[in-house]
Write a protein that holds these residues in place. Structure first.
Motif, PDB file in Angstrom:
ATOM      1  N   LEU A 183       6.996  10.629  -6.975  1.00 25.68           N
ATOM      2  CA  LEU A 183       6.336  11.913  -6.830  1.00 25.68           C
ATOM      3  C   LEU A 183       5.445  11.900  -5.597  1.00 25.68           C
ATOM      4  O   LEU A 183       5.450  12.837  -4.795  1.00 25.68           O
ATOM      5  CB  LEU A 183       5.494  12.165  -8.083  1.00 25.68           C
ATOM      6  CG  LEU A 183       5.017  13.585  -8.282  1.00 25.68           C
ATOM      7  CD1 LEU A 183       6.217  14.479  -8.502  1.00 25.68           C
ATOM      8  CD2 LEU A 183       4.094  13.639  -9.483  1.00 25.68           C
ATOM      9  N   PHE A 184       4.699  10.825  -5.434  1.00 21.77           N
ATOM     10  CA  PHE A 184       3.768  10.712  -4.324  1.00 21.77           C
ATOM     11  C   PHE A 184       4.504  10.802  -2.996  1.00 21.77           C
ATOM     12  O   PHE A 184       4.163  11.603  -2.135  1.00 21.77           O
ATOM     13  CB  PHE A 184       3.033   9.374  -4.414  1.00 21.77           C
ATOM     14  CG  PHE A 184       1.903   9.235  -3.453  1.00 21.77           C
ATOM     15  CD1 PHE A 184       0.607   9.399  -3.883  1.00 21.77           C
ATOM     16  CD2 PHE A 184       2.128   8.919  -2.118  1.00 21.77           C
ATOM     17  CE1 PHE A 184      -0.449   9.269  -3.003  1.00 21.77           C
ATOM     18  CE2 PHE A 184       1.083   8.792  -1.228  1.00 21.77           C
ATOM     19  CZ  PHE A 184      -0.211   8.972  -1.678  1.00 21.77           C
ATOM     20  N   SER A 185       5.555   9.976  -2.852  1.00 20.28           N
ATOM     21  CA  SER A 185       6.203   9.955  -1.536  1.00 20.28           C
ATOM     22  C   SER A 185       6.937  11.254  -1.266  1.00 20.28           C
ATOM     23  O   SER A 185       6.964  11.729  -0.130  1.00 20.28           O
ATOM     24  CB  SER A 185       7.143   8.752  -1.395  1.00 20.28           C
ATOM     25  OG  SER A 185       7.776   8.465  -2.586  1.00 20.28           O
ATOM     26  N   LEU A 186       7.505  11.843  -2.325  1.00 17.69           N
ATOM     27  CA  LEU A 186       8.195  13.111  -2.114  1.00 17.69           C
ATOM     28  C   LEU A 186       7.211  14.202  -1.721  1.00 17.69           C
ATOM     29  O   LEU A 186       7.485  15.009  -0.823  1.00 17.69           O
ATOM     30  CB  LEU A 186       8.952  13.522  -3.379  1.00 17.69           C
ATOM     31  CG  LEU A 186      10.257  12.802  -3.628  1.00 17.69           C
ATOM     32  CD1 LEU A 186      10.919  13.322  -4.879  1.00 17.69           C
ATOM     33  CD2 LEU A 186      11.201  12.985  -2.448  1.00 17.69           C
ATOM     34  N   SER A 187       6.042  14.225  -2.372  1.00 22.36           N
ATOM     35  CA  SER A 187       5.108  15.301  -2.038  1.00 22.36           C
ATOM     36  C   SER A 187       4.537  15.102  -0.646  1.00 22.36           C
ATOM     37  O   SER A 187       4.311  16.068   0.075  1.00 22.36           O
ATOM     38  CB  SER A 187       3.996  15.432  -3.076  1.00 22.36           C
ATOM     39  OG  SER A 187       3.791  14.242  -3.752  1.00 22.36           O
ATOM     40  N   GLN A 188       4.332  13.823  -0.300  1.00 21.90           N
ATOM     41  CA  GLN A 188       3.861  13.561   1.056  1.00 21.90           C
ATOM     42  C   GLN A 188       4.849  14.116   2.079  1.00 21.90           C
ATOM     43  O   GLN A 188       4.476  14.811   3.020  1.00 21.90           O
ATOM     44  CB  GLN A 188       3.729  12.056   1.239  1.00 21.90           C
ATOM     45  CG  GLN A 188       2.696  11.657   2.237  1.00 21.90           C
ATOM     46  CD  GLN A 188       2.496  10.150   2.237  1.00 21.90           C
ATOM     47  OE1 GLN A 188       3.434   9.394   1.993  1.00 21.90           O
ATOM     48  NE2 GLN A 188       1.292   9.716   2.512  1.00 21.90           N
ATOM     49  N   GLU A 189       6.109  13.812   1.827  1.00 22.82           N
ATOM     50  CA  GLU A 189       7.163  14.225   2.750  1.00 22.82           C
ATOM     51  C   GLU A 189       7.275  15.745   2.787  1.00 22.82           C
ATOM     52  O   GLU A 189       7.355  16.353   3.849  1.00 22.82           O
ATOM     53  CB  GLU A 189       8.483  13.602   2.288  1.00 22.82           C
ATOM     54  CG  GLU A 189       9.512  13.457   3.358  1.00 22.82           C
ATOM     55  CD  GLU A 189       8.982  12.656   4.540  1.00 22.82           C
ATOM     56  OE1 GLU A 189       9.395  13.017   5.660  1.00 22.82           O
ATOM     57  OE2 GLU A 189       8.167  11.730   4.374  1.00 22.82           O
ATOM     58  N   SER A 190       7.253  16.344   1.608  1.00 25.12           N
ATOM     59  CA  SER A 190       7.459  17.790   1.575  1.00 25.12           C
ATOM     60  C   SER A 190       6.255  18.510   2.163  1.00 25.12           C
ATOM     61  O   SER A 190       6.392  19.582   2.741  1.00 25.12           O
ATOM     62  CB  SER A 190       7.750  18.260   0.165  1.00 25.12           C
ATOM     63  OG  SER A 190       6.610  18.128  -0.619  1.00 25.12           O
ATOM     64  N   GLY A 191       5.063  17.907   2.038  1.00 25.25           N
ATOM     65  CA  GLY A 191       3.904  18.491   2.675  1.00 25.25           C
ATOM     66  C   GLY A 191       4.077  18.566   4.177  1.00 25.25           C
ATOM     67  O   GLY A 191       3.822  19.600   4.807  1.00 25.25           O
TER      68      GLY A 191
END
Lengths: 428, 669
Positions: B98-106
């Protein structure tokens, strides 16, 4: 060694083994006899019975399409039985051995006997090892037969080791029917064995003739059929072995397999040996093997017109970047990344970073701007005064390039020229 | 948590400090040596002459690289990119995802807004100017019909617009230069004659994230790519072919573009016919064309030997046309050999030798293909461990740079083979190689890292003794790797084999933190291990604490989630752990749960319970136990009644109760 052993086993199965005893030193002979008697002393009738069963089995299998060799894998389990059968045979044929002495000297050679010898001694020591050795021998046969298979269903890969396998195969046949070639139908050794076996039965003559008939039938099987059967056998064995080596094309290594069978840990621990042989192996590392010899080294590529990176090159680079891990592992690496992206002031720190276009401009161009006022501005008066203030300001401004300063002055020049009439009106 | 963090930080600082000091100590004597030699030199040649050292230009990253090399990985800290906010630092694999995906999508969202509304982001604060922070121009600036406009559209990768413009130019009678046409062909072929998906448009990512953790296959990583290829195929007479046909004199570049496009979009036989066309026009193909054709070779032939013959034929033609092969040629040939059955094994090494003779060093992708040729997944391994060893001999200690997209497959392939052959020694060598130079970059993305570590760790659990396993466990978990529940079970088995069940409470804490506390199978296995053997008092005590903690996990129905359900075995295991620690009261609570969840306790457990009660001499409870047992209608009830009657001093009333019970059970039988 394995082959010798194998030949031996075949001979056992063909009733030739009894001749061995004649070649043995008397001590060995005694030892074996004592061993055999120790095992089989309680009833003499039983070993005879089993030996005849053994013969029967032989015949049955010969009439069946598998041929007796086909029984081989089955007898992996009953290997010990073969051995004991051997012993039984020696006992049974005790009586006939003298008559066969001459023949055996033809057929048998010393080295053939010896492994068998040691085999027997070993058996007395540990049955397991003996069994293992025999298994090893079986494996050798399995692999050679298997290798013949591709000759039937030809594959494109070249097989340099085809020939020795053929010879091995023919050797088995040779061993199996060694004596039979000289005589028209039957080997006298066989005949002798038959008569010996028959003598133990109540109806001696009838039994003998029946046995001989069966044997002749066996001999009548033509060579070609045998070969085909051999291949057939190969198939069957291959099917039986599927669990252990489904990929039958690669060369099996009998030694490691035996170890595999032995400790049953499910994996082979030959690392140690490989480690020892490492030096040897490295010399013939596959990476230094022969090459394809298509290209010749040192040929320069024809200079193709290259217009910078194409779309394909960019995409390749992009793909590589995406498949690799580009995440920084610490703050410094993140700074390296930022530096590459141009987001970070570069190290070592340089005050003039980003001012490359100004690098060649000397400072007096920045500071002494009066020369730009000469041409078209009035020599004195308020405009002149104003413009002097402007260039003083510009001289102190470090944010603008010389070009921009010039443009600034030019703008005023244009402005005052446009307002020329107004100025004249006001002051003139 | 915070205290441990700060401790870790201090530790980290200390360590880097020390390293720095070592560095300095090392470099000082060196420097003094340099100075003295510099001082000596002029004295020897001529005393007046002063040698001024040449100014050295440092690359802009040199200082940072030197600094970065002083920082080692800290196994007690989480990954660098997760350190921003201690509160958000992920502790489980799903949180990490979740963390890495949200970082990326941000990041993607920000980019999308900047590029969609460039007019709001024109202010340039940076001095000097930073181009990558400015909005990209996505709209074509040049409106008129001209070659410049065409070039602009090609650079912006607008396939449709570029083709339209090209047609307009031709209709207007303007000729377009060959180079520009070739660029246009490149563009069309690259995208298969359809506009590329806008990078900045937030698109639905295919959710390959579902269970990265549970025994992932390399297949998954490849799946989306295959989808892309299936989605777009080469269409008959598309714009690329049309424009190509319009060319009066196509040059090798035009052919190359067309052939590569066809191969990329699956028109393999067509690619070969274009190649024949090229030969008929007496032109020479370039190396990329040949690479594409070799890729296509296994697709156009059926039999293994035909495939290989075609490849050899292509290579010979390369030699004839004096085209020098490159690394990608080597890798493509090896990749094709993977599909040539047994031929691969015999031809792979000659191919590598050939390339080495041309001074092309194999990359990790070459070795990956080599391993894949010799070790087919699923096929039984036999006597080929030495190939992996040979490969490791070859690559050990080398630092590789990424040169091929397949480079990142090497490490997981090598470790798969180690796992299949149970070869710990080679696995250590692979892991060692990972630490050399920049090789860690070639481990690939998070997904592949996870596979790699899962394989490495399960191999460790299988092959090594528990001390070594735990050493690695502390090193890898959770700073680089969040083990799946399966891997945790492997770890439990390793604990079991080495008889270190006393470590279970510790492991349970980790399991809980890793978010596997609600995995039924894992928890039940844990309980069984805990209940199986008797330990000394201290261990028993800690196990009982742990058991109560596990019980809480069962009870926790908070947030509307019912996670675990009691089974008879888990209940009785838990109870017997508590009994072994002489926690009669807790165990009694557990016994009540049997009734509440409709489970039946075993005879063994009840006997254990009775023994425990006897030790404490609580007669009432013994009678109550018998009553409960009778309530379950267990066939063992009479035996228990007998035991109670014999072993306890019963009051008159209790005797009556027991005899009543005895009668009841007798009747019911």
């Amino acid at each position: 060694m394995y082959r010798r052993l194998l030949i031996n086993i075949y001979q056992v199965r063909n009733g030739l083994i009894h001749t061995q005893n004649t070649r043995l030193p008397s001590t060995k002979c005694k030892e074996r006899e004592s061993l055999a008697s120790a095992i089989w002393a309680p009833c003499t009738a039983r070993p005879l019975g089993t030996s005849s069963i053994f013969f029967n089995e032989n015949k049955e299998s010969s009439t069946s399409q598998l041929e007796d060799k086909g029984k081989k894998p089955e007898e992996n389990e009953a290997n010990a039985e073969i051995n004991t059968a051997e012993q039984k045979k020696t006992e049974v044929n005790e009586g006939t051995k003298k008559s066969n002495a001459a023949l055996t000297s033809q057929l048998e050679t010393e080295p053939v006997v010896k492994p068998e010898d040691s085999n027997q001694v070993e058996k007395s020591k540990s049955g397991k090892e003996n069994l293992l050795e025999l298994l090893g021998a079986m494996k050798v046969e399995v692999t050679t037969v298997r290798k013949i298979r591709p000759s039937k269903t030809p594959r494109m890969s070249e097989r340099p080791d085809q020939e020795p396998m053929e010879s091995a195969h023919s050797m088995f046949q040779h061993a199996a029917a060694e004596g039979s070639q000289q005589h028209g139908t039957l080997n006298p050794a066989l005949a002798a064995a038959v008569s010996a076996a028959a003598s133990t039965l109540p109806n001696k003559h009838q039994a003998e003739s029946e046995l001989l008939k069966q044997l002749r039938k066996h001999e009548a099987v033509p060579d070609t059929k045998r070969r085909a059967d051999g291949q057939n056998l190969g198939h069957i064995i291959a099917d039986m072995k599927v669990g252990r080596q489904a990929n039958g094309r690669s060369n099996a290594r009998p030694t490691s397999q035996i170890r595999f069978d032995d400790d049953g840990k499910g994996y082979t621990q030959d690392r140690g040996i490989i480690g020892e042989l490492d030096g040897v192996r490295r010399r013939k590392s596959p990476f230094t093997s022969k090459r394809l010899n298509i290209f010749t080294a040192g040929v320069e590529q024809d200079a193709l017109s290259h217009l910078g990176p194409t779309l394909w090159d960019i995409d390749l680079a992009n793909q590589i970047v995406q498949t690799t891990n580009q995440m920084p592992r610490n703050g410094f690496e993140e700074m390296i990344q930022w530096t590459k992206e141009g987001k970070l002031w570069q190290y070592p720190i340089n005050n003039e970073a980003g001012l490359e276009e100004e690098a060649s401009v000397p400072f007096h161009e920045h500071v002494f701007l009066e020369k730009h006022l000469d041409e078209s501005f009035p020599r004195q008066g308020p405009v002149r005064h104003f413009m002097e203030l402007v260039i003083t300001g510009l001289a102190k401004n470090h944010h603008l390039t010389v070009q921009q300063k010039k443009e600034h002055i030019d703008w005023f020049r244009d402005y005052f020229q446009q307002k020329d009439d107004v100025l004249k009106e006001a002051e003139a | 948590m915070a205290s441990s963090c700060s401790q870790a930080l201090r530790h980290h600082v200390c360590k880097s400090n020390r390293i720095l000091r070592v560095y300095l100590q090392k470099s000082w004597p060196n420097r003094s040596f340099v100075l003295s030699s510099a001082a000596d030199q002029p004295a020897v040649s001529s005393p007046e002459e002063i040698v001024i050292p040449r100014k050295k230009t440092w690359s802009k990253e040199a200082v940072l690289q030197a600094l970065a090399s002083t920082v080692n990985r800290d196994p007690t800290a989480s990954d660098y990119r997760l350190q921003d906010d201690p509160y958000l630092t992920p502790k489980t694999s799903s949180e990490f995802k979740l963390f890495s995906l949200s970082q990326e999508s941000g990041k993607n969202a920000a980019k999308y807004f900047i590029n969609t509304y460039p007019k709001y982001f024109q202010k340039d604060y940076a001095q000097p100017h930073i181009p990558c922070l400015m909005p990209e121009t996505l709209e074509a600036q040049i409106e008129e019909v001209s070659e410049a406009a065409l070039i602009e559209r090609i650079q912006m990768r607008k396939v449709k617009a570029a083709v339209d413009l090209y047609d307009q130019l031709l209709q207007a009678g303007t000729s377009v230069s060959l180079d520009v046409t070739n660029q246009l062909l490149d563009l069309i072929c690259f995208y298969g004659d359809s506009d590329p998906a806008q990078e900045n448009v937030p698109e639905q990512r295919n959710e390959e994230t579902e269970d990265i953790q549970d025994e992932p296959q390399a297949k998954k990583g490849r799946a989306p790519k295959a989808n892309d290829l299936l989605k777009a195929t080469w269409k008959e007479n598309n714009n690329a072919e049309r424009i190509f046909a319009l060319l009066s004199e196509p040059n090798p570049h035009s052919y190359s573009a067309l052939i590569r496009g066809m191969v990329k979009y699956g028109a393999y036989s067509k690619a070969f016919s274009i190649y024949t066309d090229l030969l008929n026009n007496r032109l020479k193909a370039d190396v990329h064309t040949f690479n594409a054709l070799i890729t296509a070779a296994p697709e156009v032939k059926e039999k293994y030997n035909e495939k290989w013959e075609l490849i050899v034929d292509l290579l010979k033609q390369m030699a004839e046309q004096k085209v020098k092969p490159n690394l990608l040629t080597l890798n493509t040939v090896l990749k094709a050999l993977r599909r040539c059955g047994t031929l691969g094994k015999s031809q792979a090494f000659p191919v590598i030798s050939e390339m080495k003779a041309l001074s092309i060093e194999p990359s990790l992708a070459s070795y990956n293909h080599l391993l894949a040729i010799f070790y087919k997944p699923g096929a039984p391994i036999q006597g080929q461990t030495d190939i992996l060893q040979e490969v490791m001999n070859e690559v050990s200690g080398k630092s590789f740079t990424p040169q091929d997209p397949d480079d990142a497959q090497f490490f997981i392939t090598a470790l798969r083979i180690c796992l299949d052959t149970k070869d710990m020694e080679q696995a250590y060598r692979v892991h060692e190689l990972l630490g050399v130079g920049e090789n860690w970059r070639l481990l690939g993305n998070d997904f592949q890292q996870n596979i790699y570590h899962a394989r490495f760790f399960s191999l460790l659990c299988m092959m090594e003794n528990i001390d070594v396993v735990l050493k690695w466990y502390r090193d890898l978990v959770p700073s680089v790797y969040y083990p799946s529940s399966n891997v945790m079970r492997d770890l439990l088995q390793a604990l079991d084999t080495d008889n270190r069940l006393d470590l279970i409470p510790q492991i349970w804490k980790d399991i809980k933190q890793l978010g596997h506390g609600n995995r039924q199978k894992l928890v039940e296995e844990l309980l069984t291990l805990m209940a199986r053997e008797k330990h000394n008092q201290e261990v028993q005590e800690s196990l009982a604490e742990c058991a109560l903690d596990i019980k809480k996990m069962y009870d926790a129905g908070d947030r509307g989630k019912v996670m675990l359900s009691w089974t008879a075995t888990s209940l009785s295991d838990l109870t017997s752990v508590l009994l072994a620690a002489q926690r009669r009261q807790d165990a009694w609570e557990m016994l009540k749960l049997f009734k509440a969840h409709n489970r039946v306790p075993s005879e063994e457990l009840l006997n254990k319970f009775l023994t425990c009660i006897k030790d404490s001499g609580d007669v009432d409870q013994a009678v109550e136990l018998v009553q409960i047992t009778a309530g379950f209608c267990l066939p063992e009830t009479p035996k228990l009644i007998q035991r109670v009657q014999q072993e306890f001093e019963l009051s008159e009333q209790q005797k009556n109760i027991l005899s009543d019970l005895e009668l009841q059970t007798f009747n019911s039988d």
